[in-house]
Design a protein around this motif. Structure first.
Motif, PDB file in Angstrom:
ATOM      1  N   ALA A 149       0.826  -1.205   0.000  1.00 18.69           N
ATOM      2  CA  ALA A 149       0.000   0.000   0.000  1.00 18.69           C
ATOM      3  C   ALA A 149       0.861   1.256   0.000  1.00 18.69           C
ATOM      4  N   VAL A 150       1.937   1.251   0.781  1.00 20.35           N
ATOM      5  CA  VAL A 150       2.827   2.409   0.829  1.00 20.35           C
ATOM      6  C   VAL A 150       3.607   2.546  -0.466  1.00 20.35           C
ATOM      7  N   ALA A 151       4.043   1.412  -1.031  1.00 24.60           N
ATOM      8  CA  ALA A 151       4.877   1.433  -2.238  1.00 24.60           C
ATOM      9  C   ALA A 151       4.164   2.060  -3.422  1.00 24.60           C
ATOM     10  N   ARG A 152       2.851   2.029  -3.422  1.00 22.89           N
ATOM     11  CA  ARG A 152       2.117   2.621  -4.540  1.00 22.89           C
ATOM     12  C   ARG A 152       2.302   4.131  -4.605  1.00 22.89           C
ATOM     13  N   ALA A 153       2.674   4.743  -3.493  1.00 22.24           N
ATOM     14  CA  ALA A 153       2.848   6.196  -3.454  1.00 22.24           C
ATOM     15  C   ALA A 153       4.294   6.615  -3.681  1.00 22.24           C
ATOM     16  N   VAL A 154       5.213   5.651  -3.793  1.00 22.42           N
ATOM     17  CA  VAL A 154       6.635   5.955  -3.909  1.00 22.42           C
ATOM     18  C   VAL A 154       7.219   5.184  -5.085  1.00 22.42           C
ATOM     19  N   VAL A 155       8.052   5.838  -5.877  1.00 17.79           N
ATOM     20  CA  VAL A 155       8.736   5.160  -6.983  1.00 17.79           C
ATOM     21  C   VAL A 155       9.985   4.471  -6.432  1.00 17.79           C
ATOM     22  N   GLY A 156      10.057   3.154  -6.587  1.00 17.52           N
ATOM     23  CA  GLY A 156      11.217   2.419  -6.090  1.00 17.52           C
ATOM     24  C   GLY A 156      11.268   2.428  -4.578  1.00 17.52           C
ATOM     25  N   ARG A 157      12.490   2.487  -4.042  1.00 19.09           N
ATOM     26  CA  ARG A 157      12.719   2.595  -2.600  1.00 19.09           C
ATOM     27  C   ARG A 157      12.198   1.398  -1.826  1.00 19.09           C
ATOM     28  N   ARG A 158      12.211   0.192  -2.392  1.00 19.74           N
ATOM     29  CA  ARG A 158      11.646  -0.956  -1.692  1.00 19.74           C
ATOM     30  C   ARG A 158      12.395  -1.243  -0.395  1.00 19.74           C
ATOM     31  N   ARG A 159      13.728  -1.249  -0.470  1.00 19.33           N
ATOM     32  CA  ARG A 159      14.514  -1.536   0.734  1.00 19.33           C
ATOM     33  C   ARG A 159      14.283  -0.462   1.790  1.00 19.33           C
ATOM     34  N   GLU A 160      14.343   0.803   1.393  1.00 16.99           N
ATOM     35  CA  GLU A 160      14.169   1.892   2.353  1.00 16.99           C
ATOM     36  C   GLU A 160      12.778   1.869   2.972  1.00 16.99           C
ATOM     37  N   LEU A 161      11.772   1.585   2.152  1.00 17.92           N
ATOM     38  CA  LEU A 161      10.413   1.493   2.683  1.00 17.92           C
ATOM     39  C   LEU A 161      10.291   0.381   3.703  1.00 17.92           C
ATOM     40  N   ASP A 162      10.905  -0.774   3.397  1.00 17.30           N
ATOM     41  CA  ASP A 162      10.875  -1.893   4.342  1.00 17.30           C
ATOM     42  C   ASP A 162      11.491  -1.494   5.684  1.00 17.30           C
ATOM     43  N   LEU A 163      12.647  -0.820   5.611  1.00 18.81           N
ATOM     44  CA  LEU A 163      13.352  -0.462   6.831  1.00 18.81           C
ATOM     45  C   LEU A 163      12.590   0.564   7.659  1.00 18.81           C
ATOM     46  N   VAL A 164      12.078   1.605   6.994  1.00 18.38           N
ATOM     47  CA  VAL A 164      11.345   2.641   7.724  1.00 18.38           C
ATOM     48  C   VAL A 164      10.042   2.082   8.290  1.00 18.38           C
ATOM     49  N   LEU A 165       9.334   1.310   7.485  1.00 21.92           N
ATOM     50  CA  LEU A 165       8.063   0.742   7.945  1.00 21.92           C
ATOM     51  C   LEU A 165       8.287  -0.209   9.111  1.00 21.92           C
ATOM     52  N   ALA A 166       9.350  -1.011   9.039  1.00 19.33           N
ATOM     53  CA  ALA A 166       9.659  -1.934  10.138  1.00 19.33           C
ATOM     54  C   ALA A 166       9.997  -1.161  11.413  1.00 19.33           C
ATOM     55  N   ALA A 167      10.764  -0.089  11.263  1.00 17.64           N
ATOM     56  CA  ALA A 167      11.178   0.678  12.438  1.00 17.64           C
ATOM     57  C   ALA A 167      10.000   1.362  13.121  1.00 17.64           C
ATOM     58  N   VAL A 168       9.154   2.053  12.355  1.00 17.16           N
ATOM     59  CA  VAL A 168       8.038   2.767  12.985  1.00 17.16           C
ATOM     60  C   VAL A 168       6.998   1.794  13.525  1.00 17.16           C
ATOM     61  N   THR A 169       6.832   0.650  12.855  1.00 14.98           N
ATOM     62  CA  THR A 169       5.899  -0.353  13.366  1.00 14.98           C
ATOM     63  C   THR A 169       6.401  -0.933  14.680  1.00 14.98           C
ATOM     64  N   ALA A 170       7.720  -1.019  14.799  1.00  9.67           N
ATOM     65  CA  ALA A 170       8.318  -1.518  16.036  1.00  9.67           C
ATOM     66  C   ALA A 170       8.362  -0.459  17.138  1.00  9.67           C
ATOM     67  N   GLY A 171       7.837   0.721  16.850  1.00 12.69           N
ATOM     68  CA  GLY A 171       7.786   1.770  17.859  1.00 12.69           C
ATOM     69  C   GLY A 171       9.033   2.614  17.945  1.00 12.69           C
ATOM     70  N   ARG A 172       9.860   2.581  16.907  1.00 12.03           N
ATOM     71  CA  ARG A 172      11.113   3.314  16.944  1.00 12.03           C
ATOM     72  C   ARG A 172      11.016   4.637  16.174  1.00 12.03           C
ATOM     73  N   ASP A 173      11.886   5.557  16.537  1.00 10.11           N
ATOM     74  CA  ASP A 173      11.999   6.837  15.844  1.00 10.11           C
ATOM     75  C   ASP A 173      13.111   6.726  14.801  1.00 10.11           C
ATOM     76  N   VAL A 174      12.967   7.455  13.691  1.00  8.39           N
ATOM     77  CA  VAL A 174      13.869   7.271  12.556  1.00  8.39           C
ATOM     78  C   VAL A 174      14.433   8.603  12.075  1.00  8.39           C
ATOM     79  N   MET A 175      15.735   8.599  11.808  1.00  9.89           N
ATOM     80  CA  MET A 175      16.393   9.741  11.188  1.00  9.89           C
ATOM     81  C   MET A 175      16.812   9.346   9.768  1.00  9.89           C
ATOM     82  N   LEU A 176      16.372  10.119   8.790  1.00 12.11           N
ATOM     83  CA  LEU A 176      16.732   9.874   7.400  1.00 12.11           C
ATOM     84  C   LEU A 176      17.812  10.876   6.998  1.00 12.11           C
ATOM     85  N   GLU A 177      18.930  10.375   6.529  1.00 12.03           N
ATOM     86  CA  GLU A 177      20.056  11.237   6.186  1.00 12.03           C
ATOM     87  C   GLU A 177      20.337  11.142   4.688  1.00 12.03           C
TER      88      GLU A 177
END
Length: 302
Positions: free
Chosen positions: A7-35
């Motif tokens: 569902a999220v990937a439909r709004a973003v071109v590519g970025r499969r790995r990054e989406l997996d990592l960010v989605l996993a982190a926020v679902t796990a209750g973690r805060d994320v810094m994107l650099e």
């Protein structure tokens, strides 16, 4: 999780790995810094996730004016004069609003924010609650997350991030997408289906990155603007439809403010763009190179 990612990937071109990592982190209750540099879909990914979750996306620009009071909130001065301080006349800032609503607080350019503001932020992240004078304790809802971005290539007006700040976040480095994905982004954002024009716009923009005479190249936003401007120049009949010259004018307009020349380079952004344009159109195998003096002696115009 796979359904969420789709569902999220439909709004973003590519970025499969990054989406997996960010989605996993926020679902796990973690805060994320994107650099990463501008225009690499950092906020797009986060907006897509918040839209899926149905929670607010609270955007804050990190700068010297982001004081603790602006981040947390303030009491309405007029009401304070009439009523004295109370929780009823407190105006919530972005941090308190995100905590109360269970939203994602996204701080853009975190390393531009003052240190005392970061200290308030870190306290809320650590405890998931914040004590506001004359208001009480604000407890965050379970979906509250603190997200941030930084551009590691920009040191103007920024401060060094301390180890204690880094220790609060899961950090993800986000780089530029490949040429194919950037072309897809340009088509999606402009609606232009001219593959040749899109390819030229993406190639010129990508060539600014890592160019020896530049210390900063242009993001995919440059290719988007270049494409859109070229389409309008073509409709106006500029250069009698001469595609290379139209692309040059569009490139000078769209890219010149987005690039920065190296301190050791004695020239202008426009000169670098013209050279990149010449290499694109007149240095291909089997294509004779146009005399540089002839092609740059006059200022391109419509």
């Amino acid at each position: 999780m796979s359904d969420r990612r789709a569902a999220v990937a439909r709004a973003v071109v590519g970025r499969r790995r990054e989406l997996d990592l960010v989605l996993a982190a926020v679902t796990a209750g973690r805060d994320v810094m994107l650099e990463g540099p501008p225009g690499v879909s950092k906020s797009t990914m986060l907006r897509a996730i918040t839209a899926l979750w149905g929670v607010p996306f609270v955007l804050v620009e990190g700068n010297a004016e982001l004081t603790p009071a602006r981040l947390v909130g303030h009491h309405n001065p007029a009401r304070v004069l009439r009523e004295d301080y109370s929780s009823d006349n407190f105006v919530a800032g972005p941090l308190v609003s995100a905590m109360q609503d269970g939203g994602f607080l996204y701080i853009e350019e975190l390393n531009r924010a003052p240190e005392d503001t970061l200290n308030v932020l870190l306290a809320a992240m650590a405890e998931r609650e914040l004590t506001v004078p004359r208001v009480g304790t604000v407890t965050a809802r379970p979906t509250f997350r603190v997200l941030a971005s930084m551009n590691p290539f920009d040191d103007v007006g920024t401060a060094r991030i301390s180890d204690s700040v880094y220790d609060r976040w899961c950090r993800l480095v986000v780089g530029y997408q490949d040429e194919t994905e950037e072309a897809q982004i340009v088509r999606a954002r402009t609606g232009v289906d001219d593959d040749g024009l899109v390819a030229d716009a993406v190639a010129l923009t990508r060539a600014t990155r890592g160019h020896p005479d530049l210390r900063r190249g242009a993001s995919v936003r440059g290719a988007i603007d270049l494409t859109a401007i070229a389409v309008e120049l073509r409709a106006l009949g500029s250069h009698d439809g001469d595609h290379p010259r139209i692309v040059l004018d569009a490139a000078l307009l769209a890219l010149s403010a987005r690039i920065a020349v190296d301190d050791a380079f004695d020239g202008t952004p426009e000169e670098v763009i013209i050279r990149i344009w010449e290499d694109r159109f007149f240095s291909r195998p089997g294509v004779p190179r146009r005399d540089r003096t002839a092609s740059t002696s006059t200022t391109p115009s419509s």
